[in-house]
Design a protein around this motif. Structure first.
Motif, PDB file in Angstrom:
ATOM      1  N   TYR A  17     120.614  58.411  77.044  1.00  0.00           N
ATOM      2  CA  TYR A  17     120.588  58.440  78.505  1.00  0.00           C
ATOM      3  C   TYR A  17     119.632  59.536  78.982  1.00  0.00           C
ATOM      4  O   TYR A  17     118.800  59.312  79.875  1.00  0.00           O
ATOM      5  CB  TYR A  17     121.987  58.694  79.067  1.00  0.00           C
ATOM      6  CG  TYR A  17     121.993  58.949  80.565  1.00  0.00           C
ATOM      7  CD1 TYR A  17     122.167  57.904  81.466  1.00  0.00           C
ATOM      8  CD2 TYR A  17     121.797  60.238  81.070  1.00  0.00           C
ATOM      9  CE1 TYR A  17     122.150  58.136  82.838  1.00  0.00           C
ATOM     10  CE2 TYR A  17     121.773  60.480  82.431  1.00  0.00           C
ATOM     11  CZ  TYR A  17     121.957  59.426  83.312  1.00  0.00           C
ATOM     12  OH  TYR A  17     121.924  59.663  84.672  1.00  0.00           O
ATOM     13  N   LEU A  18     119.756  60.714  78.385  1.00  0.00           N
ATOM     14  CA  LEU A  18     118.908  61.841  78.786  1.00  0.00           C
ATOM     15  C   LEU A  18     117.437  61.547  78.502  1.00  0.00           C
ATOM     16  O   LEU A  18     116.561  61.878  79.311  1.00  0.00           O
ATOM     17  CB  LEU A  18     119.346  63.106  78.045  1.00  0.00           C
ATOM     18  CG  LEU A  18     120.758  63.607  78.361  1.00  0.00           C
ATOM     19  CD1 LEU A  18     121.122  64.773  77.445  1.00  0.00           C
ATOM     20  CD2 LEU A  18     120.874  64.023  79.818  1.00  0.00           C
ATOM     21  N   VAL A 322     127.887  58.034  82.053  1.00  0.00           N
ATOM     22  CA  VAL A 322     128.629  59.049  82.809  1.00  0.00           C
ATOM     23  C   VAL A 322     128.434  60.432  82.201  1.00  0.00           C
ATOM     24  O   VAL A 322     128.148  61.409  82.900  1.00  0.00           O
ATOM     25  CB  VAL A 322     130.129  58.687  82.867  1.00  0.00           C
ATOM     26  CG1 VAL A 322     130.934  59.837  83.486  1.00  0.00           C
ATOM     27  CG2 VAL A 322     130.334  57.410  83.666  1.00  0.00           C
ATOM     28  N   TYR A 323     128.569  60.513  80.882  1.00  0.00           N
ATOM     29  CA  TYR A 323     128.477  61.826  80.245  1.00  0.00           C
ATOM     30  C   TYR A 323     127.045  62.347  80.255  1.00  0.00           C
ATOM     31  O   TYR A 323     126.818  63.557  80.374  1.00  0.00           O
ATOM     32  CB  TYR A 323     129.000  61.756  78.813  1.00  0.00           C
ATOM     33  CG  TYR A 323     129.240  63.119  78.213  1.00  0.00           C
ATOM     34  CD1 TYR A 323     130.323  63.895  78.625  1.00  0.00           C
ATOM     35  CD2 TYR A 323     128.375  63.644  77.258  1.00  0.00           C
ATOM     36  CE1 TYR A 323     130.545  65.152  78.093  1.00  0.00           C
ATOM     37  CE2 TYR A 323     128.591  64.903  76.716  1.00  0.00           C
ATOM     38  CZ  TYR A 323     129.677  65.655  77.138  1.00  0.00           C
ATOM     39  OH  TYR A 323     129.887  66.903  76.614  1.00  0.00           O
ATOM     40  N   GLY A 324     126.075  61.434  80.134  1.00  0.00           N
ATOM     41  CA  GLY A 324     124.686  61.853  80.218  1.00  0.00           C
ATOM     42  C   GLY A 324     124.390  62.511  81.555  1.00  0.00           C
ATOM     43  O   GLY A 324     123.727  63.558  81.626  1.00  0.00           O
ATOM     44  N   ALA A 325     124.898  61.908  82.633  1.00  0.00           N
ATOM     45  CA  ALA A 325     124.707  62.488  83.966  1.00  0.00           C
ATOM     46  C   ALA A 325     125.430  63.829  84.087  1.00  0.00           C
ATOM     47  O   ALA A 325     124.941  64.766  84.736  1.00  0.00           O
ATOM     48  CB  ALA A 325     125.211  61.513  85.026  1.00  0.00           C
ATOM     49  N   ARG A 329     123.953  67.621  84.986  1.00  0.00           N
ATOM     50  CA  ARG A 329     124.502  68.518  85.998  1.00  0.00           C
ATOM     51  C   ARG A 329     124.806  69.885  85.401  1.00  0.00           C
ATOM     52  O   ARG A 329     124.483  70.929  85.982  1.00  0.00           O
ATOM     53  CB  ARG A 329     125.788  67.914  86.579  1.00  0.00           C
ATOM     54  CG  ARG A 329     126.367  68.693  87.757  1.00  0.00           C
ATOM     55  CD  ARG A 329     127.863  68.506  87.884  1.00  0.00           C
ATOM     56  NE  ARG A 329     128.576  69.111  86.751  1.00  0.00           N
ATOM     57  CZ  ARG A 329     129.900  69.165  86.664  1.00  0.00           C
ATOM     58  NH1 ARG A 329     130.648  68.619  87.602  1.00  0.00           N
ATOM     59  NH2 ARG A 329     130.475  69.735  85.617  1.00  0.00           N
ATOM     60  N   ASP A 330     125.433  69.887  84.208  1.00  0.00           N
ATOM     61  CA  ASP A 330     125.780  71.147  83.556  1.00  0.00           C
ATOM     62  C   ASP A 330     124.528  71.957  83.221  1.00  0.00           C
ATOM     63  O   ASP A 330     124.510  73.183  83.355  1.00  0.00           O
ATOM     64  CB  ASP A 330     126.577  70.878  82.276  1.00  0.00           C
ATOM     65  CG  ASP A 330     127.972  70.343  82.573  1.00  0.00           C
ATOM     66  OD1 ASP A 330     128.398  70.419  83.743  1.00  0.00           O
ATOM     67  OD2 ASP A 330     128.622  69.844  81.636  1.00  0.00           O
ATOM     68  N   HIS A 331     123.488  71.261  82.782  1.00  0.00           N
ATOM     69  CA  HIS A 331     122.247  71.964  82.440  1.00  0.00           C
ATOM     70  C   HIS A 331     121.625  72.602  83.680  1.00  0.00           C
ATOM     71  O   HIS A 331     121.129  73.737  83.630  1.00  0.00           O
ATOM     72  CB  HIS A 331     121.246  71.002  81.796  1.00  0.00           C
ATOM     73  CG  HIS A 331     119.934  71.648  81.456  1.00  0.00           C
ATOM     74  ND1 HIS A 331     118.849  71.615  82.308  1.00  0.00           N
ATOM     75  CD2 HIS A 331     119.550  72.375  80.371  1.00  0.00           C
ATOM     76  CE1 HIS A 331     117.849  72.276  81.756  1.00  0.00           C
ATOM     77  NE2 HIS A 331     118.238  72.745  80.585  1.00  0.00           N
ATOM     78  N   GLU A 336     120.325  77.509  86.643  1.00  0.00           N
ATOM     79  CA  GLU A 336     120.335  78.303  87.870  1.00  0.00           C
ATOM     80  C   GLU A 336     121.040  79.638  87.653  1.00  0.00           C
ATOM     81  O   GLU A 336     120.609  80.677  88.158  1.00  0.00           O
ATOM     82  CB  GLU A 336     121.003  77.517  88.998  1.00  0.00           C
ATOM     83  CG  GLU A 336     120.181  76.340  89.497  1.00  0.00           C
ATOM     84  CD  GLU A 336     118.796  76.771  89.973  1.00  0.00           C
ATOM     85  OE1 GLU A 336     118.704  77.763  90.730  1.00  0.00           O
ATOM     86  OE2 GLU A 336     117.802  76.140  89.562  1.00  0.00           O
ATOM     87  N   LEU A 337     122.137  79.618  86.888  1.00  0.00           N
ATOM     88  CA  LEU A 337     122.841  80.866  86.586  1.00  0.00           C
ATOM     89  C   LEU A 337     121.963  81.784  85.741  1.00  0.00           C
ATOM     90  O   LEU A 337     121.894  82.995  85.972  1.00  0.00           O
ATOM     91  CB  LEU A 337     124.147  80.565  85.847  1.00  0.00           C
ATOM     92  CG  LEU A 337     125.261  79.918  86.679  1.00  0.00           C
ATOM     93  CD1 LEU A 337     126.398  79.469  85.775  1.00  0.00           C
ATOM     94  CD2 LEU A 337     125.776  80.890  87.733  1.00  0.00           C
TER      95      LEU A 337
END
Length: 349
Positions: A17-18, A322-325, A329-331, A336-337
């Motif tokens: 997916y990625l 779903v998990y790819g998306a 998001r987590d990345h 950003e952090l």
């Protein structure tokens, strides 16, 4: 090594997916990519159920396109050219080329590595140790040892060691390069805690070697394990005839579809040859709990799906999407952090 077979399929689909998203494919196209992959996986599992033996390999005869090109490029590589890319000849013998990431080690570390090397040799089956060498030879001349920064994702930031040893003859073109690196702990073991398995697999180098014996019909000649002090390590040859799949050159939708079909077959092969009756498993590990491994993995997978092929395919594809998306998001949150120095311990870096 011990976990639900669906985890490998789900991880593969999430990764695809990625890749699909990074290449600008639409959600519908990505979903088709994932579906082709899991359909290919399931088809190959069922083919294994009908076979008398568990042998399968992707070769020049049964591949095409990008995968066949990769196999051809790997085939024409030269062992001597491989040696020359990592070593030079000084005073009529080979030594590693030093660089920013390849550096000398001190005498204490060298002694530790050589001791670990002697222990490692004992972990290699006798049949493999004598292959290509004079009968009765028990010594392996170590010519050079260097420390190397590990480039792999799982090993990033860790130090591994490259060991140059003399080959079957004194001819320099026969020299062999081995790597010795810290063995990675099984990701599954962080989630599934099983005291019985943890008692057997205290050495992650041994666990990794056993995985290789279970999943490969022909295991690498130099594969083994050892420890540097209290650190479990994996050892194997750095060979010229090994190449990673480079997705940078795979951009057309039809090419991606073809490649993921082969990846589905390869994943099925890895699962289905990992039987408890694996013929290549060394005799000296018979004490391990092979009873926990299904005797015929392909039939165990078939029975788990119970004919609900479409439901299984849909569930795997949905997870991948779903998990790819979610990973994306987590990345983004992590980046950003990190960029704004909000991660504890990284504020001053």
């Amino acid at each position: 090594y011990c976990g639900p077979f669906t985890w490998d399929v789900k991880r593969l689909l999430a990764s695809l997916y990625l890749i699909g998203h990074s290449k600008g494919f639409s959600d519908r196209e990505i979903e088709e990519i994932l579906r082709i992959c899991v359909e290919s996986y399931l088809k190959k599992v069922y083919e294994f159920c009908k076979q008398k033996n568990d042998y399968f390999a992707l070769t020049l005869k049964n591949t095409s396109g990008k995968i066949k090109k990769l196999l051809n490029e790997t085939r024409i590589k030269s062992h001597v050219a491989h040696l020359d890319s990592m070593t030079n000849i000084e005073n009529y013998d080979r030594r590693f080329i030093r660089s920013k990431i390849v550096q000398d080690i001190d005498d204490t570390t060298r002694t530790d590595i050589l001791n670990a090397f002697e222990t490692y040799i004992k972990s290699v089956p006798e049949s493999k140790k004598t292959s290509g060498y004079s009968e009765g030879r028990k010594d392996y001349k170590v010519k050079d040892v260097v420390a190397r920064s590990s480039p792999g994702v799982g090993s990033a930031g860790k130090i591994s060691y490259s060991i140059l040893i003399e080959g079957p003859t004194e001819t320099l073109e026969n020299d062999i390069i081995l790597y010795m690196k810290p063995a990675q702990k099984s990701a599954i073991s962080y989630v599934i805690r099983n005291p019985e398995l943890e008692n057997y697999f205290k050495h992650d180098g041994l666990r990794t070697v056993l995985c290789s014996y279970a999943m490969q019909a022909s295991t690498p000649k130099w594969l083994g394990y050892t420890s540097i002090g209290s650190i479990p390590c994996l050892v194997d040859e750095v060979t010229a005839h090994a190449e990673d799949l480079d997705w940078d050159d795979i951009n057309e939708f039809n090419d991606v579809i073809e490649v993921v079909g082969y990846l589905g077959q390869a994943t099925a092969k890895i699962h289905c040859v990992a039987d408890s009756d694996c013929k290549s498993t060394p005799n000296d590990v018979a004490c391990l709990p092979f009873s926990i491994i299904p005797r015929q993995v392909e039939k165990t997978i078939r029975d788990a799906i119970r004919g609900n092929d479409q439901e299984f395919i849909n569930e795997m594809v949905e997870f991948g999407m779903v998990y790819g998306a979610l990973v994306q998001r987590d990345h983004k949150l992590f980046f950003e952090l990190f960029r704004n120095k909000h991660i504890p311990g990284f504020e001053e870096q």
